[in-house]
Design a protein around this motif. Structure first.
Motif, PDB file in Angstrom:
ATOM      1  N   LEU A   3       1.017  -0.882   0.411  1.00  8.90           N
ATOM      2  CA  LEU A   3      -0.035  -0.434  -0.074  1.00  8.90           C
ATOM      3  C   LEU A   3       0.832   1.053  -0.093  1.00  8.90           C
ATOM      4  O   LEU A   3       2.074   1.694   1.020  1.00  8.90           O
ATOM      5  CB  LEU A   3      -0.627  -0.089   1.435  1.00  8.90           C
ATOM      6  N   LEU A   4       0.482   1.970  -0.748  1.00  4.60           N
ATOM      7  CA  LEU A   4       1.337   3.447  -0.671  1.00  4.60           C
ATOM      8  C   LEU A   4      -0.128   4.466  -0.379  1.00  4.60           C
ATOM      9  O   LEU A   4      -0.809   4.641  -0.727  1.00  4.60           O
ATOM     10  CB  LEU A   4       1.703   3.580  -2.620  1.00  4.60           C
ATOM     11  N   ALA A   7       1.001  10.175  -0.416  1.00  2.00           N
ATOM     12  CA  ALA A   7       2.462  11.584  -0.684  1.00  2.00           C
ATOM     13  C   ALA A   7       3.712  10.167  -1.342  1.00  2.00           C
ATOM     14  O   ALA A   7       4.278  11.046  -2.420  1.00  2.00           O
ATOM     15  CB  ALA A   7       3.364  11.389   0.914  1.00  2.00           C
ATOM     16  N   ASP A   8       3.424   8.987  -1.581  1.00  5.74           N
ATOM     17  CA  ASP A   8       4.239   8.412  -2.340  1.00  5.74           C
ATOM     18  C   ASP A   8       4.264   7.963  -3.750  1.00  5.74           C
ATOM     19  O   ASP A   8       4.770   8.214  -4.323  1.00  5.74           O
ATOM     20  CB  ASP A   8       4.026   6.998  -1.368  1.00  5.74           C
ATOM     21  N   ILE A   9       2.542   8.188  -4.483  1.00  8.77           N
ATOM     22  CA  ILE A   9       2.357   8.310  -5.867  1.00  8.77           C
ATOM     23  C   ILE A   9       2.350   9.992  -5.722  1.00  8.77           C
ATOM     24  O   ILE A   9       3.558   9.423  -7.071  1.00  8.77           O
ATOM     25  CB  ILE A   9       0.928   8.339  -5.470  1.00  8.77           C
ATOM     26  N   LYS A  30      -3.989   6.637 -11.891  1.00  5.02           N
ATOM     27  CA  LYS A  30      -4.793   5.767 -12.620  1.00  5.02           C
ATOM     28  C   LYS A  30      -5.016   5.301 -13.991  1.00  5.02           C
ATOM     29  O   LYS A  30      -5.138   3.702 -14.113  1.00  5.02           O
ATOM     30  CB  LYS A  30      -6.339   6.164 -12.723  1.00  5.02           C
ATOM     31  N   ASN A  31      -3.909   5.898 -15.073  1.00  7.03           N
ATOM     32  CA  ASN A  31      -3.679   5.582 -16.039  1.00  7.03           C
ATOM     33  C   ASN A  31      -2.280   4.949 -15.536  1.00  7.03           C
ATOM     34  O   ASN A  31      -2.228   3.733 -16.965  1.00  7.03           O
ATOM     35  CB  ASN A  31      -2.851   6.664 -16.901  1.00  7.03           C
ATOM     36  N   ASN A  32      -1.993   4.318 -15.116  1.00  4.94           N
ATOM     37  CA  ASN A  32      -0.653   3.514 -14.439  1.00  4.94           C
ATOM     38  C   ASN A  32      -1.037   2.638 -14.051  1.00  4.94           C
ATOM     39  O   ASN A  32      -0.162   1.563 -13.500  1.00  4.94           O
ATOM     40  CB  ASN A  32       0.588   4.229 -14.344  1.00  4.94           C
ATOM     41  N   GLY A  33      -2.261   2.203 -14.388  1.00  5.94           N
ATOM     42  CA  GLY A  33      -2.436   0.919 -13.167  1.00  5.94           C
ATOM     43  C   GLY A  33      -2.571   0.476 -11.710  1.00  5.94           C
ATOM     44  O   GLY A  33      -2.355  -0.492 -10.327  1.00  5.94           O
ATOM     45  N   TYR A  34      -2.742   1.862 -10.583  1.00  4.00           N
ATOM     46  CA  TYR A  34      -3.232   1.887  -9.705  1.00  4.00           C
ATOM     47  C   TYR A  34      -4.664   1.210  -9.475  1.00  4.00           C
ATOM     48  O   TYR A  34      -4.764   2.610  -9.592  1.00  4.00           O
ATOM     49  CB  TYR A  34      -2.122   2.918  -8.885  1.00  4.00           C
ATOM     50  N   LYS A  51      -0.746  -1.527  -7.187  1.00  5.05           N
ATOM     51  CA  LYS A  51      -1.085  -2.423  -7.816  1.00  5.05           C
ATOM     52  C   LYS A  51      -1.047  -3.181  -8.004  1.00  5.05           C
ATOM     53  O   LYS A  51      -0.105  -3.930  -7.027  1.00  5.05           O
ATOM     54  CB  LYS A  51       0.566  -1.263  -8.522  1.00  5.05           C
ATOM     55  N   GLN A  52      -1.597  -3.970  -8.807  1.00  2.44           N
ATOM     56  CA  GLN A  52      -1.680  -5.706  -8.368  1.00  2.44           C
ATOM     57  C   GLN A  52      -0.505  -5.826  -9.337  1.00  2.44           C
ATOM     58  O   GLN A  52       0.252  -5.649 -10.416  1.00  2.44           O
ATOM     59  CB  GLN A  52      -3.029  -6.059  -9.118  1.00  2.44           C
TER      60      GLN A  52
END
Length: 52
Positions: A3-4, A7-9, A30-34, A51-52
């Motif tokens: 889990l991020l 702030a990490d993202i 969202k566009n990068n799969g998170y 992210k899966q």
């Protein structure tokens, strides 16, 4: 599952050239799969990304 926090993202997104605002960072994530989840911790709702 790692889990991020927002702030990490934010740090990851800004390094990739995304403008530093909440909307742009959310769209980038969202566009990068998170995936975004919200959890209530100590009576406060916190947003986490994974992210899966």
């Amino acid at each position: 599952m790692n889990l991020l926090t927002f702030a990490d993202i934010r740090i990851i997104a800004v390094k990739e050239g995304v403008p530093d605002n909440k909307v742009e960072i959310g769209i980038w994530a969202k566009n990068n799969g998170y995936y975004q989840i919200k959890k209530r911790i100590d009576g406060k709702v916190k947003t986490f990304y994974f992210k899966q």
